[in-house]
Design an enzyme around this catalytic site. Structure first.
Site, PDB file in Angstrom:
ATOM      1  N   ASP A  86       0.866  -1.186   0.000  1.00  0.00           N
ATOM      2  CA  ASP A  86       0.000   0.000   0.000  1.00  0.00           C
ATOM      3  C   ASP A  86       0.900   1.233   0.000  1.00  0.00           C
ATOM      4  O   ASP A  86       1.705   1.421   0.917  1.00  0.00           O
ATOM      5  CB  ASP A  86      -0.899  -0.034   1.235  1.00  0.00           C
ATOM      6  CG  ASP A  86      -2.028   0.995   1.169  1.00  0.00           C
ATOM      7  OD1 ASP A  86      -1.976   1.894   0.314  1.00  0.00           O
ATOM      8  OD2 ASP A  86      -2.948   0.904   2.000  1.00  0.00           O
ATOM      9  N   ASP A  97      -3.193   7.525  -3.417  1.00  0.00           N
ATOM     10  CA  ASP A  97      -3.155   6.357  -2.539  1.00  0.00           C
ATOM     11  C   ASP A  97      -3.494   5.144  -3.392  1.00  0.00           C
ATOM     12  O   ASP A  97      -4.527   5.117  -4.067  1.00  0.00           O
ATOM     13  CB  ASP A  97      -4.188   6.567  -1.425  1.00  0.00           C
ATOM     14  CG  ASP A  97      -4.078   5.578  -0.281  1.00  0.00           C
ATOM     15  OD1 ASP A  97      -3.252   4.646  -0.367  1.00  0.00           O
ATOM     16  OD2 ASP A  97      -4.827   5.738   0.697  1.00  0.00           O
ATOM     17  N   HIS A 157     -11.962   6.207   1.414  1.00  0.00           N
ATOM     18  CA  HIS A 157     -12.021   7.454   2.171  1.00  0.00           C
ATOM     19  C   HIS A 157     -11.841   8.663   1.267  1.00  0.00           C
ATOM     20  O   HIS A 157     -11.234   8.578   0.197  1.00  0.00           O
ATOM     21  CB  HIS A 157     -10.926   7.453   3.246  1.00  0.00           C
ATOM     22  CG  HIS A 157      -9.582   7.029   2.727  1.00  0.00           C
ATOM     23  ND1 HIS A 157      -8.642   7.923   2.249  1.00  0.00           N
ATOM     24  CD2 HIS A 157      -9.016   5.802   2.569  1.00  0.00           C
ATOM     25  CE1 HIS A 157      -7.571   7.261   1.850  1.00  0.00           C
ATOM     26  NE2 HIS A 157      -7.775   5.970   2.028  1.00  0.00           N
ATOM     27  N   HIS A 165      -7.102  10.809   5.239  1.00  0.00           N
ATOM     28  CA  HIS A 165      -8.498  10.502   5.566  1.00  0.00           C
ATOM     29  C   HIS A 165      -9.147  11.813   5.997  1.00  0.00           C
ATOM     30  O   HIS A 165      -8.903  12.293   7.098  1.00  0.00           O
ATOM     31  CB  HIS A 165      -8.584   9.474   6.693  1.00  0.00           C
ATOM     32  CG  HIS A 165      -8.095   8.112   6.306  1.00  0.00           C
ATOM     33  ND1 HIS A 165      -8.946   7.031   6.173  1.00  0.00           N
ATOM     34  CD2 HIS A 165      -6.866   7.650   6.020  1.00  0.00           C
ATOM     35  CE1 HIS A 165      -8.236   5.958   5.824  1.00  0.00           C
ATOM     36  NE2 HIS A 165      -6.973   6.318   5.726  1.00  0.00           N
ATOM     37  N   GLU A 190     -10.754   1.114  -1.832  1.00  0.00           N
ATOM     38  CA  GLU A 190      -9.805   0.020  -1.592  1.00  0.00           C
ATOM     39  C   GLU A 190     -10.525  -1.242  -1.120  1.00  0.00           C
ATOM     40  O   GLU A 190     -10.676  -1.471   0.070  1.00  0.00           O
ATOM     41  CB  GLU A 190      -8.721   0.438  -0.596  1.00  0.00           C
ATOM     42  CG  GLU A 190      -9.200   1.142   0.664  1.00  0.00           C
ATOM     43  CD  GLU A 190      -8.036   1.624   1.505  1.00  0.00           C
ATOM     44  OE1 GLU A 190      -6.999   0.939   1.572  1.00  0.00           O
ATOM     45  OE2 GLU A 190      -8.160   2.696   2.115  1.00  0.00           O
ATOM     46  N   GLU A 281      -6.264  -0.891  -4.637  1.00  0.00           N
ATOM     47  CA  GLU A 281      -6.735   0.469  -4.355  1.00  0.00           C
ATOM     48  C   GLU A 281      -6.363   1.429  -5.475  1.00  0.00           C
ATOM     49  O   GLU A 281      -5.270   1.345  -6.033  1.00  0.00           O
ATOM     50  CB  GLU A 281      -6.111   0.957  -3.042  1.00  0.00           C
ATOM     51  CG  GLU A 281      -6.522   2.355  -2.630  1.00  0.00           C
ATOM     52  CD  GLU A 281      -5.918   2.759  -1.291  1.00  0.00           C
ATOM     53  OE1 GLU A 281      -6.418   3.723  -0.683  1.00  0.00           O
ATOM     54  OE2 GLU A 281      -4.943   2.117  -0.843  1.00  0.00           O
TER      55      GLU A 281
END
Length: 296
Positions: A86, A97, A157, A165, A190, A281
């Protein structure tokens, strides 16, 4: 409202994140040390003109999230494991992200495909104004159709400048209470798939931290480190090993900042029934009439 400059920075961060993610997927092999992977990923982000938005997460098997190597880490990728990478990248605080999973065990190829396909179907479906729980429904139905469970207490998010976030959660299941619509902004989706019950719980280990904005009395040497981190990262997460450039006694720095209430801790997240977890993600920019997937 996202300016043209903000969109350009977000695109740049997304390109770096995608490039490094694809390199990492090819790089990771059984026997490699966690430190070697982390240093490669984070250094490549910097070489390409970005900064890590958070320490690279390396999640092996039942570890779903929030594990990054610690100073002197001796961990290595096990044979036959499922490994999640990640990655977060920021350019002037504008964040991308992204994550991918690699399996070194043929028995779990279906698990990896479940989360990958769920994200692919979300990419096809997302449009301005889509409901968050519609995204969750797509993820849930895709993963369940392949014989696995979505991880219900992990979510996508919303993202803002210097905030990974920023308050809104996008569920990995059809959550009745998530009927809000995705308006203009930046969002990460994700899907996590599990061979277990599809829930995570906090482990005892903490390897990732972020700073709280608060005045507190600290030893001068610790206060200097606090101010340097706040200047460089605002409240973006960091790893203890990143403090080695300031001090050889990183444990003491963490101890004093924690005691003073200056740290937000991110415990390692483990699948509650010890199930194996996969994750993919992407980051989405939603404009009034357009969707840009920055990490694809």
């Amino acid at each position: 409202m996202l300016t043209d400059e903000a969109v350009e920075m977000l695109r740049r961060a997304g390109w770096i994140a995608r490039t490094v993610r694809e390199e990492a997927v090819k790089l990771v092999k059984p026997g490699m040390s966690f430190l070697e992977i982390a240093e490669h990923v984070e250094n490549r982000i910097r070489e390409l003109g970005g900064e890590p938005a958070f320490p690279v997460n390396i999640g092996v098997n039942q570890v779903a999230a929030h594990y990054t190597p610690v100073p002197g880490d001796t961990g290595r990728i096990p044979d036959g494991s499922v490994v999640k990478i990640d990655i977060g990248v920021h350019v002037k605080g504008y964040i991308a992200d992204t994550a991918a999973t690699v399996s070194f065990n043929p028995a779990y190829e279906g698990l990896v495909e479940a989360s990958r396909l769920a994200l692919e179907r979300v990419v096809e479906a997302v449009k301005p104004g889509i409901k968050a729980n519609e995204i969750g429904r797509i993820i849930m139905e895709t993963i369940k159709s392949m014989g696995f469970n979505p991880v219900r207490n992990l979510s996508g998010h919303s993202i803002d400048q210097y905030m990974i976030h920023s308050g809104l959660s996008i569920p990995n299941y059809d959550d009745f209470f998530s009927g809000w619509r995705l308006g203009p902004g930046v969002y990460a989706v994700e899907p996590f798939a599990s061979t277990g019950v599809g829930l995570v719980e906090e482990g005892k280990q903490v390897t990732i931290y972020s700073l709280k904005k608060r005045k507190s009395r600290l030893p001068q040497s610790v206060m200097e480190v606090y101010e340097k981190i706040m200047d460089e990262r605002k409240t973006l997460p960091f790893a203890e090993r990143w403090l080695l450039k300031y001090s050889g006694n990183t444990g003491s720095i963490i101890y004093y900042m924690s005691k003073a209430g200056l740290l937000h801790e991110y415990p390692v997240l483990l699948e509650k029934s010890n199930g194996i977890v996969s994750q993919f993600e992407h980051t989405f920019i939603i404009l009034h009439r357009e969707v840009i997937v920055t990490t694809i």
